[in-house]
Scaffold this motif. Structure first.
Motif, PDB file in Angstrom:
ATOM      1  N   GLY A  59       0.807  -1.205   0.000  1.00 58.85           N
ATOM      2  CA  GLY A  59       0.000   0.000   0.000  1.00 58.85           C
ATOM      3  C   GLY A  59       0.839   1.254   0.000  1.00 58.85           C
ATOM      4  N   THR A  60       0.280   2.322   0.533  1.00 62.47           N
ATOM      5  CA  THR A  60       0.957   3.622   0.507  1.00 62.47           C
ATOM      6  C   THR A  60       2.210   3.607   1.379  1.00 62.47           C
ATOM      7  OG1 THR A  60      -0.500   4.330   2.306  1.00 62.47           O
ATOM      8  CG2 THR A  60      -1.167   4.908   0.061  1.00 62.47           C
ATOM      9  N   GLY A  61       3.205   4.346   0.936  1.00 59.01           N
ATOM     10  CA  GLY A  61       4.426   4.513   1.726  1.00 59.01           C
ATOM     11  C   GLY A  61       5.295   3.283   1.814  1.00 59.01           C
ATOM     12  N   THR A  62       5.232   2.389   0.800  1.00 57.35           N
ATOM     13  CA  THR A  62       6.039   1.171   0.828  1.00 57.35           C
ATOM     14  C   THR A  62       7.103   1.197  -0.261  1.00 57.35           C
ATOM     15  OG1 THR A  62       4.417   0.049  -0.576  1.00 57.35           O
ATOM     16  CG2 THR A  62       4.248  -0.319   1.789  1.00 57.35           C
ATOM     17  N   SER A  63       8.149   0.423  -0.037  1.00 57.98           N
ATOM     18  CA  SER A  63       9.156   0.183  -1.070  1.00 57.98           C
ATOM     19  C   SER A  63       9.618  -1.255  -0.926  1.00 57.98           C
ATOM     20  CB  SER A  63      10.345   1.143  -0.916  1.00 57.98           C
ATOM     21  OG  SER A  63      11.010   0.918   0.322  1.00 57.98           O
ATOM     22  N   ILE A  64      10.193  -1.793  -1.993  1.00 58.40           N
ATOM     23  CA  ILE A  64      10.649  -3.182  -1.968  1.00 58.40           C
ATOM     24  C   ILE A  64      11.950  -3.283  -2.752  1.00 58.40           C
ATOM     25  CG2 ILE A  64       9.257  -3.814  -4.008  1.00 58.40           C
ATOM     26  CD1 ILE A  64       8.828  -6.564  -2.620  1.00 58.40           C
ATOM     27  N   THR A  65      12.855  -4.095  -2.263  1.00 56.29           N
ATOM     28  CA  THR A  65      14.157  -4.219  -2.911  1.00 56.29           C
ATOM     29  C   THR A  65      14.123  -5.303  -3.981  1.00 56.29           C
ATOM     30  OG1 THR A  65      15.009  -5.880  -1.360  1.00 56.29           O
ATOM     31  CG2 THR A  65      15.294  -3.544  -0.758  1.00 56.29           C
ATOM     32  N   GLN A  66      15.083  -5.222  -4.889  1.00 54.17           N
ATOM     33  CA  GLN A  66      15.186  -6.217  -5.951  1.00 54.17           C
ATOM     34  C   GLN A  66      15.457  -7.598  -5.361  1.00 54.17           C
ATOM     35  OE1 GLN A  66      17.992  -7.988  -7.096  1.00 54.17           O
ATOM     36  NE2 GLN A  66      17.249  -8.685  -9.100  1.00 54.17           N
ATOM     37  N   ALA A  67      16.280  -7.674  -4.328  1.00 50.80           N
ATOM     38  CA  ALA A  67      16.613  -8.962  -3.714  1.00 50.80           C
ATOM     39  C   ALA A  67      15.375  -9.604  -3.085  1.00 50.80           C
ATOM     40  CB  ALA A  67      17.704  -8.767  -2.659  1.00 50.80           C
ATOM     41  N   ALA A  68      14.526  -8.775  -2.472  1.00 56.86           N
ATOM     42  CA  ALA A  68      13.291  -9.304  -1.888  1.00 56.86           C
ATOM     43  C   ALA A  68      12.370  -9.824  -2.978  1.00 56.86           C
ATOM     44  CB  ALA A  68      12.602  -8.223  -1.067  1.00 56.86           C
ATOM     45  N   MET A  69      12.260  -9.085  -4.099  1.00 58.04           N
ATOM     46  CA  MET A  69      11.413  -9.540  -5.200  1.00 58.04           C
ATOM     47  C   MET A  69      11.918 -10.861  -5.763  1.00 58.04           C
ATOM     48  SD  MET A  69       8.679  -7.840  -5.888  1.00 58.04           S
ATOM     49  CE  MET A  69       8.386  -8.658  -7.447  1.00 58.04           C
ATOM     50  N   ARG A  70      13.222 -11.028  -5.809  1.00 61.49           N
ATOM     51  CA  ARG A  70      13.785 -12.279  -6.322  1.00 61.49           C
ATOM     52  C   ARG A  70      13.379 -13.454  -5.432  1.00 61.49           C
ATOM     53  NH1 ARG A  70      18.677 -10.720  -6.681  1.00 61.49           N
ATOM     54  NH2 ARG A  70      19.464 -11.557  -4.726  1.00 61.49           N
ATOM     55  N   MET A  71      13.436 -13.265  -4.106  1.00 60.68           N
ATOM     56  CA  MET A  71      13.056 -14.341  -3.193  1.00 60.68           C
ATOM     57  C   MET A  71      11.556 -14.615  -3.248  1.00 60.68           C
ATOM     58  SD  MET A  71      15.303 -14.261   0.285  1.00 60.68           S
ATOM     59  CE  MET A  71      14.630 -15.886   0.633  1.00 60.68           C
ATOM     60  N   LEU A  72      10.759 -13.559  -3.348  1.00 64.22           N
ATOM     61  CA  LEU A  72       9.315 -13.760  -3.437  1.00 64.22           C
ATOM     62  C   LEU A  72       8.952 -14.510  -4.716  1.00 64.22           C
ATOM     63  CD1 LEU A  72       8.176 -10.233  -2.207  1.00 64.22           C
ATOM     64  CD2 LEU A  72       7.787 -12.404  -1.021  1.00 64.22           C
ATOM     65  N   ALA A  73       9.619 -14.168  -5.810  1.00 61.90           N
ATOM     66  CA  ALA A  73       9.367 -14.865  -7.075  1.00 61.90           C
ATOM     67  C   ALA A  73       9.756 -16.332  -6.968  1.00 61.90           C
ATOM     68  CB  ALA A  73      10.131 -14.187  -8.208  1.00 61.90           C
ATOM     69  N   SER A  74      10.859 -16.609  -6.295  1.00 56.80           N
ATOM     70  CA  SER A  74      11.300 -18.000  -6.169  1.00 56.80           C
ATOM     71  C   SER A  74      10.323 -18.831  -5.350  1.00 56.80           C
ATOM     72  CB  SER A  74      12.696 -18.056  -5.535  1.00 56.80           C
ATOM     73  OG  SER A  74      12.659 -17.747  -4.157  1.00 56.80           O
ATOM     74  N   ALA A  75       9.599 -18.172  -4.445  1.00 57.60           N
ATOM     75  CA  ALA A  75       8.618 -18.877  -3.623  1.00 57.60           C
ATOM     76  C   ALA A  75       7.228 -18.864  -4.249  1.00 57.60           C
ATOM     77  CB  ALA A  75       8.552 -18.244  -2.231  1.00 57.60           C
ATOM     78  N   GLY A  76       7.079 -18.216  -5.422  1.00 52.98           N
ATOM     79  CA  GLY A  76       5.792 -18.186  -6.100  1.00 52.98           C
ATOM     80  C   GLY A  76       4.777 -17.279  -5.443  1.00 52.98           C
ATOM     81  N   VAL A  77       5.233 -16.170  -4.848  1.00 55.18           N
ATOM     82  CA  VAL A  77       4.341 -15.217  -4.193  1.00 55.18           C
ATOM     83  C   VAL A  77       4.013 -14.090  -5.169  1.00 55.18           C
ATOM     84  CG1 VAL A  77       4.050 -13.607  -2.271  1.00 55.18           C
ATOM     85  CG2 VAL A  77       5.338 -15.739  -1.940  1.00 55.18           C
ATOM     86  N   LEU A  78       2.723 -13.801  -5.349  1.00 51.17           N
ATOM     87  CA  LEU A  78       2.318 -12.683  -6.195  1.00 51.17           C
ATOM     88  C   LEU A  78       2.404 -11.386  -5.406  1.00 51.17           C
ATOM     89  CD1 LEU A  78       1.098 -15.093  -7.830  1.00 51.17           C
ATOM     90  CD2 LEU A  78      -0.711 -13.538  -8.520  1.00 51.17           C
ATOM     91  N   VAL A  79       2.849 -10.316  -6.068  1.00 52.56           N
ATOM     92  CA  VAL A  79       2.977  -9.015  -5.425  1.00 52.56           C
ATOM     93  C   VAL A  79       2.124  -8.011  -6.184  1.00 52.56           C
ATOM     94  CG1 VAL A  79       4.554  -7.152  -4.792  1.00 52.56           C
ATOM     95  CG2 VAL A  79       5.303  -9.537  -4.613  1.00 52.56           C
ATOM     96  N   GLY A  80       1.350  -7.236  -5.450  1.00 55.44           N
ATOM     97  CA  GLY A  80       0.513  -6.216  -6.068  1.00 55.44           C
ATOM     98  C   GLY A  80       0.700  -4.887  -5.375  1.00 55.44           C
ATOM     99  N   PHE A  81       0.594  -3.789  -6.127  1.00 55.29           N
ATOM    100  CA  PHE A  81       0.642  -2.444  -5.565  1.00 55.29           C
ATOM    101  C   PHE A  81      -0.766  -1.885  -5.514  1.00 55.29           C
ATOM    102  CE2 PHE A  81       4.930  -3.090  -7.074  1.00 55.29           C
ATOM    103  CZ  PHE A  81       5.706  -2.517  -6.075  1.00 55.29           C
ATOM    104  N   SER A  82      -1.112  -1.303  -4.396  1.00 53.41           N
ATOM    105  CA  SER A  82      -2.468  -0.785  -4.241  1.00 53.41           C
ATOM    106  C   SER A  82      -2.435   0.570  -3.563  1.00 53.41           C
ATOM    107  CB  SER A  82      -3.318  -1.751  -3.407  1.00 53.41           C
ATOM    108  OG  SER A  82      -2.904  -1.746  -2.054  1.00 53.41           O
ATOM    109  N   GLY A  83      -3.605   1.183  -3.485  1.00 56.22           N
ATOM    110  CA  GLY A  83      -3.735   2.409  -2.721  1.00 56.22           C
ATOM    111  C   GLY A  83      -3.890   2.090  -1.247  1.00 56.22           C
TER     112      GLY A  83
END
Length: 329
Positions: A59-83
């Protein structure tokens, strides 16, 4: 499903967690995915058990690192940005899901789905099957959930049982998807009216932009259901654009079709109950997630989509192709 990770695999249909995060930083640290919240006096780290997580909404006021996205992708977790509050800043917008890239998703389901999708009469048949499954799920959940009964939601109420019986007949007689959409909208209005009466909410009008608790919780809860639906379709390898009922011009339309399987049974009543009790967004979200798990909503989505996808497929997959979620969610 095979994933390039050492994590202990948990089938997506059995995963328990959905996260909505705001005002924090998501990062990878020491082989784990964490989110960092900053306070005046200290920084706090919280672990995200990604192997047991389906969807993360930022949601608002968040950020995510490339390394975290890589681990989430490896675990098959979907990520969405919202209001804020897990819904878009503009309700007309749809969340853009960041789906993991995996070459190991099954192929039989997308092939089975496409085998009927280009035939309008077959699409209508599947849309009808989804709507009937939706009714059956409402009846089953409302009949056995004691908490709903304590809140005056009774499936044998004359008003609601009559509305559902009439819709079941209308499903069978619908000659095109447009007929189903009109009749579905009427049923949903009747469910809103019943829920408002059961919770003594007063007059209710569905308005995605409205600021009242019930409308806000409906928006919020629906996006949780969209997350589960998007995860189901990603795991089974079926693109979101191949809808059978909703919005042919909206690329996320099949997400809405699948989410509708569980929304009325779980999200709708608890949105009104939570509004009556003036719950916070976090309390409402926890209630929805608890009910998703209790009533095996994700299992139900997988079951229905798989059933429709493979009903015309005769040749079984090889043992290698049928591994993991593709064979047994």
């Amino acid at each position: 499903m095979e994933l390039l990770t050492d994590l202990k695999a948990i089938l997506h249909s059995k995963r328990a967690n959905i996260y909505y995060l705001e005002k924090c930083r998501v990062m990878q640290k020491d082989g784990r995915v964490l989110y960092l919240t900053e306070t005046k006096d200290e920084n706090l780290y919280w672990n995200i058990p990604i192997a047991n997580t389906t969807v993360i909404l930022l949601g608002t006021g968040t950020s995510i690192t490339q390394a975290a996205m890589r681990m989430l992708a490896s675990a098959g977790v979907l990520v969405g940005f919202s209001g804020g509050g897990a819904t878009p800043l503009l309700s007309a917008n749809e969340i853009e899901w960041l789906t993991p890239q995996s070459e190991y998703r099954p192929t039989e389901y997308v092939q089975g789905w496409l085998s009927f999708w280009f035939d309008e009469s077959k699409r209508l048949r599947v849309a009808k099957a989804f709507q009937q499954a939706r009714l059956d799920y409402i009846k089953r959940i409302w009949d056995k959930d004691r908490e709903l009964k304590n809140e005056n939601f009774f499936i044998d109420n004359l008003e609601i049982s009559s509305a559902m019986d009439n819709y079941a007949i209308q499903i069978e007689t619908a000659e095109k998807v447009g007929d189903l959409l009109q009749r579905e909208a009427l049923l949903t209005k009747q469910l809103y009216r019943y829920a408002a009466k059961a919770t003594q909410f007063g007059d209710f009008t569905r308005d995605h932009q409205a600021a009242d608790f019930a409308n806000g919780f409906l928006n919020h809860g629906n996006y949780l259901a969209y997350g589960l639906a998007a995860s189901t379709l990603w795991v089974l390898g079926i693109p979101h654009g191949f809808a059978v009922m909703h919005g042919k011009t909206r690329r996320g339309a099949l997400v809405f079709d699948v989410a509708d399987l569980v929304k009325d049974a779980i999200i709708l009543p608890w949105a009104f109950i939570s509004a009556k009790e003036k719950m916070s967004e976090q309390e409402f979200r926890q209630q929805c997630l608890q009910k998703f798990t209790e009533h095996k909503a994700l299992d139900f989505m997988f079951e229905q989509v798989k059933q429709q996808a493979i009903q015309n497929i005769e040749s079984p997959l090889s043992a290698e192709e049928g591994k993991g979620e593709g064979k047994h969610p």
